[in-house]
Enzyme design. Structure first.
Site, mmCIF file in Angstrom:
data_model
loop_
_atom_site.group_PDB
_atom_site.id
_atom_site.type_symbol
_atom_site.label_atom_id
_atom_site.label_comp_id
_atom_site.label_asym_id
_atom_site.label_seq_id
_atom_site.Cartn_x
_atom_site.Cartn_y
_atom_site.Cartn_z
ATOM 1 N N ILE A 123 -31.156 40.753 -1.592
ATOM 2 C CA ILE A 123 -31.806 39.445 -1.378
ATOM 3 C C ILE A 123 -32.266 39.412 0.083
ATOM 4 O O ILE A 123 -31.458 39.617 0.988
ATOM 5 C CB ILE A 123 -30.816 38.282 -1.631
ATOM 6 C CG1 ILE A 123 -30.288 38.325 -3.072
ATOM 7 C CG2 ILE A 123 -31.479 36.935 -1.352
ATOM 8 C CD1 ILE A 123 -29.159 37.327 -3.351
ATOM 9 N N GLY A 158 -16.664 45.336 -14.419
ATOM 10 C CA GLY A 158 -17.075 46.057 -13.207
ATOM 11 C C GLY A 158 -17.647 45.139 -12.138
ATOM 12 O O GLY A 158 -18.182 45.605 -11.133
ATOM 13 N N ASP A 182 -14.635 37.750 1.884
ATOM 14 C CA ASP A 182 -15.931 38.409 1.741
ATOM 15 C C ASP A 182 -17.067 37.431 2.084
ATOM 16 O O ASP A 182 -17.978 37.756 2.846
ATOM 17 C CB ASP A 182 -16.058 38.917 0.291
ATOM 18 C CG ASP A 182 -17.423 39.465 -0.043
ATOM 19 O OD1 ASP A 182 -17.652 40.657 0.219
ATOM 20 O OD2 ASP A 182 -18.277 38.699 -0.550
ATOM 21 N N LYS A 196 -19.875 37.239 5.374
ATOM 22 C CA LYS A 196 -21.325 37.086 5.171
ATOM 23 C C LYS A 196 -21.838 35.846 5.902
ATOM 24 O O LYS A 196 -22.911 35.875 6.518
ATOM 25 C CB LYS A 196 -21.636 37.011 3.668
ATOM 26 C CG LYS A 196 -21.343 38.325 2.937
ATOM 27 C CD LYS A 196 -21.373 38.143 1.435
ATOM 28 C CE LYS A 196 -21.116 39.454 0.707
ATOM 29 N NZ LYS A 196 -20.917 39.279 -0.744
#
Ligand code: HSE
Length: 438
Positions: A146, A198, A212, A216
């Protein structure tokens, strides 16, 4: 114009994302040759474990090595792509930092998808890059392919960015989407499902604990606000304490429940950053972002709102971000003085809004399992409106209070005997939260 030699790239880290990168280089060789003068040559791959099976054999001309220094020391290599992530033993990006410093010091461009590395050492790496004239590029660190970093540094460069709100973690968004769809599904069942498909890592703690997304957000807001904002500046809460109770509150009151990363800045340059579960009005554009998708809503002055949406993870999307950076880096050979993506982040200059000035409504649920005696005491102590009460849990809507008052309230609950991990907290985003308390 003289004919250009191939742009020689060395890859460090040949795991899942590295395999996707090599696959893209091979499958899109012709397209890359049209966009990179002289074409792209995958000169070398370094990985600690070259015996690991990969379903993509590297091109025959690619040198394979277990020693990354053979990549960073090779004077014929123009750019290094680092995909080793964090050190298994410590969880820190120490090895990645060594690779980055070695590559940049020797004048090689450095391209990475390693958010921990950039959020922790970004300012330092920019300083090393500046000395050698190389570029440090990291589009793939946030939202994979993105184009949010390029947008902040390029197309939005004429704006004063005032806020960023993002659904930046696909694993959490998938888990919360599934729990909203199936009221019987517990958090643990949804996590297991995300692992089976997954989407989630075998150990998804960095995702579900919000770390996480915090990395960011630190990267995006450092660029947007021109301050060195670090993960320690982000008030971070994950999704681990959410239950069907929060999902059903959301469902009944017209909200979507998401893990949202938010950053905003006041006119005096004080910034506020948090990652936490939020109730989003389900008419809000971010509430339509479901499953593993990511989206970032940026507000700038005078440009207003723009939004960026797509697959924020995975081999293909990450390879798209990495290769876009390599294309940018390859253009430097003709124009060495031109520095794209050259926003400087001043080191050590973060200015944060004091906790007493951040005022919001909140949702709190206190789990009283094993302490039914606390129900009445907690009800008497808590301000705001009681949403539900049983001997095993009590939830409230708290009228806007400051972050400091919230901390004091939670300390008070703990002194009564409520375990700190038994407190589930959800913010309200893009709403006063009042409509639910009436
Ligand atoms: N684990 C991340 C996510 C992808 O679930 O969004 C890598 O940044």
């Amino acid at each position: 114009m003289s004919e250009m030699k191939p742009f020689r790239v060395g890859l460090v880290g040949f795991g899942n994302i590295g395999t996707g990168f090599v696959r893209h280089v091979i499958s899109y060789r012709d397209l890359l040759s049209r966009r990179i003068e002289g074409g792209l040559e995958l000169a070398a791959i370094a990985d600690r474990n070259l015996d690991r099976k990969s379903d993509v054999p590297p091109p025959p001309e690619t040198k394979l090595t277990t020693n990354w220094k053979e990549v960073t020391d090779d004077p014929s290599i123009d750019a290094v792509v680092e995909l080793i992530g964090v050190d298994r033993e410590t969880g820190r990006p120490d090895a990645a930092r060594e690779v980055a410093v070695a590559a940049l010091s020797s004048g090689k461009h450095f391209v990475t998808a390693n958010k921990g590395l950039i959020a922790t050492h970004g300012a330092e790496l920019h300083a090393v890059a500046e000395k050698s004239g190389a570029l440090v590029l990291y589009e793939a660190t946030v939202g994979a392919g993105i184009p949010i970093i390029t947008a902040l540094q390029g197309a939005l460069a004429a704006n004063r960015i005032v806020s960023i709100h993002g659904i930046l973690n696909g694993t959490c968004n998938y888990i919360l989407t599934r729990m909203a769809e199936e009221s019987e599904l517990t958090l643990h069942q949804a996590i297991d499902e995300a692992k089976r498909l997954g989407y989630a890592e075998p150990n998804p703690s960095s995702d579900i604990e919000g770390e996480d997304a915090a990395y960011k957000l630190a990267i995006l807001s450092s660029i947007a606000f021109g301050q060195e904002l670090r993960v320690s500046h982000v008030r971070t809460e994950g999704i681990t304490r959410l239950t069907e109770k929060e999902l059903s509150f959301a469902r009944e009151n017209g909200y979507s429940l998401n893990l949202l990363a938010s950053a905003y800045i006041e006119p005096n340059d004080e910034a506020c950053l948090h990652v936490s579960p939020v109730f989003l009005p389900d008419t809000h554009i971010l509430a339509s972002v479901s499953n593993v998708f990511n989206a970032v809503l940026v507000t700038g002055e005078p440009g207003g709102e723009t939004m960026y949406y797509g697959q924020g993870a995975g081999q293909f999307s990450t390879a798209s971000g990495l290769l876009a950076d390599l294309i940018v880096a390859s253009r430097q050979r003709r124009h060495p003085e031109y520095k794209p993506h050259c926003f400087k982040i001043p080191q050590g200059g973060a200015r944060l809004i004091p906790a007493e000035q951040i005022i919001q409504p909140h949702y709190l649920r206190l789990d009283l399992s094993g302490r039914p005696d606390l129900e009445q005491k907690v009800i008497e102590m808590m301000p705001g409106k009681l949403v539900s009460s049983t001997s095993s849990s009590v939830s409230f809507l708290i009228d806007p209070i400051s972050e400091l008052e919230l901390e004091r309230l939670l300390e008070k609950a703990e002194r009564l005997g409520v375990h700190p991990e038994a407190i589930c907290h959800v913010r309200f985003a893009f709403t006063s939260g009042k409509e639910s308390s009436e």
